[in-house]
Design a protein around this motif. Structure first.
Motif, PDB file in Angstrom:
ATOM      1  N   ALA A  16      -4.231  15.103  -0.478  1.00 26.39           N
ATOM      2  CA  ALA A  16      -3.909  15.712   0.820  1.00 26.39           C
ATOM      3  C   ALA A  16      -2.966  14.756   1.562  1.00 26.39           C
ATOM      4  CB  ALA A  16      -5.162  16.051   1.608  1.00 26.39           C
ATOM      5  N   ASP A  17      -3.360  14.271   2.734  1.00 25.74           N
ATOM      6  CA  ASP A  17      -2.488  13.382   3.502  1.00 25.74           C
ATOM      7  C   ASP A  17      -2.985  11.940   3.506  1.00 25.74           C
ATOM      8  OD1 ASP A  17      -0.483  15.178   4.130  1.00 25.74           O
ATOM      9  OD2 ASP A  17      -1.512  15.918   5.914  1.00 25.74           O
ATOM     10  N   VAL A  18      -3.600  11.505   2.395  1.00 29.66           N
ATOM     11  CA  VAL A  18      -4.053  10.119   2.273  1.00 29.66           C
ATOM     12  C   VAL A  18      -3.471   9.509   1.001  1.00 29.66           C
ATOM     13  CG1 VAL A  18      -6.053   8.596   2.033  1.00 29.66           C
ATOM     14  CG2 VAL A  18      -6.187  10.603   3.527  1.00 29.66           C
ATOM     15  N   VAL A  63      -4.376   1.779   2.119  1.00 32.37           N
ATOM     16  CA  VAL A  63      -4.686   3.194   2.321  1.00 32.37           C
ATOM     17  C   VAL A  63      -3.864   3.645   3.519  1.00 32.37           C
ATOM     18  CG1 VAL A  63      -6.468   4.877   2.881  1.00 32.37           C
ATOM     19  CG2 VAL A  63      -6.999   2.967   1.349  1.00 32.37           C
ATOM     20  N   SER A  64      -3.116   4.740   3.351  1.00 29.25           N
ATOM     21  CA  SER A  64      -2.216   5.220   4.404  1.00 29.25           C
ATOM     22  C   SER A  64      -2.491   6.680   4.723  1.00 29.25           C
ATOM     23  CB  SER A  64      -0.756   5.108   3.963  1.00 29.25           C
ATOM     24  OG  SER A  64      -0.409   3.787   3.690  1.00 29.25           O
ATOM     25  N   ALA A  65      -2.433   7.007   6.021  1.00 24.63           N
ATOM     26  CA  ALA A  65      -2.513   8.399   6.478  1.00 24.63           C
ATOM     27  C   ALA A  65      -1.092   8.895   6.693  1.00 24.63           C
ATOM     28  CB  ALA A  65      -3.314   8.487   7.767  1.00 24.63           C
ATOM     29  N   VAL A  66      -0.761  10.022   6.053  1.00 22.24           N
ATOM     30  CA  VAL A  66       0.573  10.609   6.146  1.00 22.24           C
ATOM     31  C   VAL A  66       0.580  11.651   7.260  1.00 22.24           C
ATOM     32  CG1 VAL A  66       2.390  11.839   4.892  1.00 22.24           C
ATOM     33  CG2 VAL A  66       0.806  10.345   3.642  1.00 22.24           C
ATOM     34  N   GLU A  79      -0.923   2.687   8.124  1.00 19.88           N
ATOM     35  CA  GLU A  79      -1.454   1.951   6.990  1.00 19.88           C
ATOM     36  C   GLU A  79      -2.538   0.950   7.376  1.00 19.88           C
ATOM     37  OE1 GLU A  79       2.444   1.840   4.168  1.00 19.88           O
ATOM     38  OE2 GLU A  79       2.273   0.196   5.610  1.00 19.88           O
ATOM     39  N   SER A  80      -3.534   0.850   6.510  1.00 24.04           N
ATOM     40  CA  SER A  80      -4.547  -0.223   6.575  1.00 24.04           C
ATOM     41  C   SER A  80      -4.473  -0.950   5.245  1.00 24.04           C
ATOM     42  CB  SER A  80      -5.948   0.359   6.768  1.00 24.04           C
ATOM     43  OG  SER A  80      -6.049   0.990   8.015  1.00 24.04           O
ATOM     44  N   TRP A  81      -4.157  -2.239   5.297  1.00 26.81           N
ATOM     45  CA  TRP A  81      -3.917  -2.981   4.061  1.00 26.81           C
ATOM     46  C   TRP A  81      -4.718  -4.274   4.040  1.00 26.81           C
ATOM     47  CZ3 TRP A  81      -2.050  -7.678   5.452  1.00 26.81           C
ATOM     48  CH2 TRP A  81      -1.354  -7.763   6.665  1.00 26.81           C
ATOM     49  N   GLU A  82      -4.886  -4.776   2.821  1.00 28.62           N
ATOM     50  CA  GLU A  82      -5.507  -6.088   2.646  1.00 28.62           C
ATOM     51  C   GLU A  82      -4.929  -6.737   1.409  1.00 28.62           C
ATOM     52  OE1 GLU A  82      -9.701  -6.216   1.736  1.00 28.62           O
ATOM     53  OE2 GLU A  82      -9.596  -4.244   0.797  1.00 28.62           O
ATOM     54  N   TRP A  83      -4.687  -8.031   1.542  1.00 27.94           N
ATOM     55  CA  TRP A  83      -4.223  -8.800   0.401  1.00 27.94           C
ATOM     56  C   TRP A  83      -5.369  -8.964  -0.592  1.00 27.94           C
ATOM     57  CZ3 TRP A  83       0.725  -9.242  -0.080  1.00 27.94           C
ATOM     58  CH2 TRP A  83       1.541  -9.340   1.048  1.00 27.94           C
ATOM     59  N   GLU A  84      -5.042  -8.957  -1.878  1.00 30.69           N
ATOM     60  CA  GLU A  84      -6.012  -9.273  -2.922  1.00 30.69           C
ATOM     61  C   GLU A  84      -5.715 -10.638  -3.536  1.00 30.69           C
ATOM     62  OE1 GLU A  84      -7.347  -4.847  -4.317  1.00 30.69           O
ATOM     63  OE2 GLU A  84      -5.655  -5.722  -5.371  1.00 30.69           O
ATOM     64  N   SER A  85      -4.487 -11.123  -3.367  1.00 32.71           N
ATOM     65  CA  SER A  85      -4.085 -12.405  -3.957  1.00 32.71           C
ATOM     66  C   SER A  85      -4.198 -13.568  -2.969  1.00 32.71           C
ATOM     67  CB  SER A  85      -2.636 -12.310  -4.445  1.00 32.71           C
ATOM     68  OG  SER A  85      -1.769 -12.046  -3.355  1.00 32.71           O
ATOM     69  N   GLN A  86      -4.538 -13.247  -1.728  1.00 30.40           N
ATOM     70  CA  GLN A  86      -4.645 -14.260  -0.682  1.00 30.40           C
ATOM     71  C   GLN A  86      -5.493 -13.698   0.453  1.00 30.40           C
ATOM     72  OE1 GLN A  86      -0.404 -14.456  -0.130  1.00 30.40           O
ATOM     73  NE2 GLN A  86      -0.455 -13.193   1.695  1.00 30.40           N
TER      74      GLN A  86
END
Length: 113
Positions: A56-58, A78-81, A93-100
């Protein structure tokens, strides 16, 4: 549901912390049958790629990038369009680093044609 991202070029509306994407970064999106991917470059990012899915819009995707200083980093977003009143696409957008360490939010919008 907002229109397809296929072929759209988007850019952040504000700069993030140094060494991350910013207003000079350009994302070229592709979409096919619920799959999304994009290439991005500009500012502190020499080359970046993201891959994921759209329901859908995710959007749910992972990203990896090479920065000007030669370091690499990766994370999850994860982003809402949505569509703006002028018809352009916006991603919240809600984001998080995995490498830092680190996480946050950002807004990316389709560049005016």
């Amino acid at each position: 549901m907002a229109r397809s991202l296929d072929g759209l070029v988007l850019s952040p509306v504000a700069d993030q912390a140094p060494g991350q994407v910013g207003t000079l970064t350009r994302f070229t999106y592709h979409e096919q049958e619920g799959r999304i991917w994009a290439e991005y470059t500009g500012g502190d990012v020499v080359r970046g790629h993201l891959v994921g899915t759209r329901e859908a819009d995710v959007l749910d995707f992972r990203y990896v990038q090479l920065k000007q200083d030669g370091t690499t980093s990766s994370g999850h977003c994860v982003s809402a369009v949505s569509e703006l009143s002028d018809g352009r696409v916006r991603l919240d957008e809600s984001w998080e680093w995995e490498s830092q360490e680190g996480s946050g939010t950002s807004v990316v919008e389709e560049l005016a044609g």
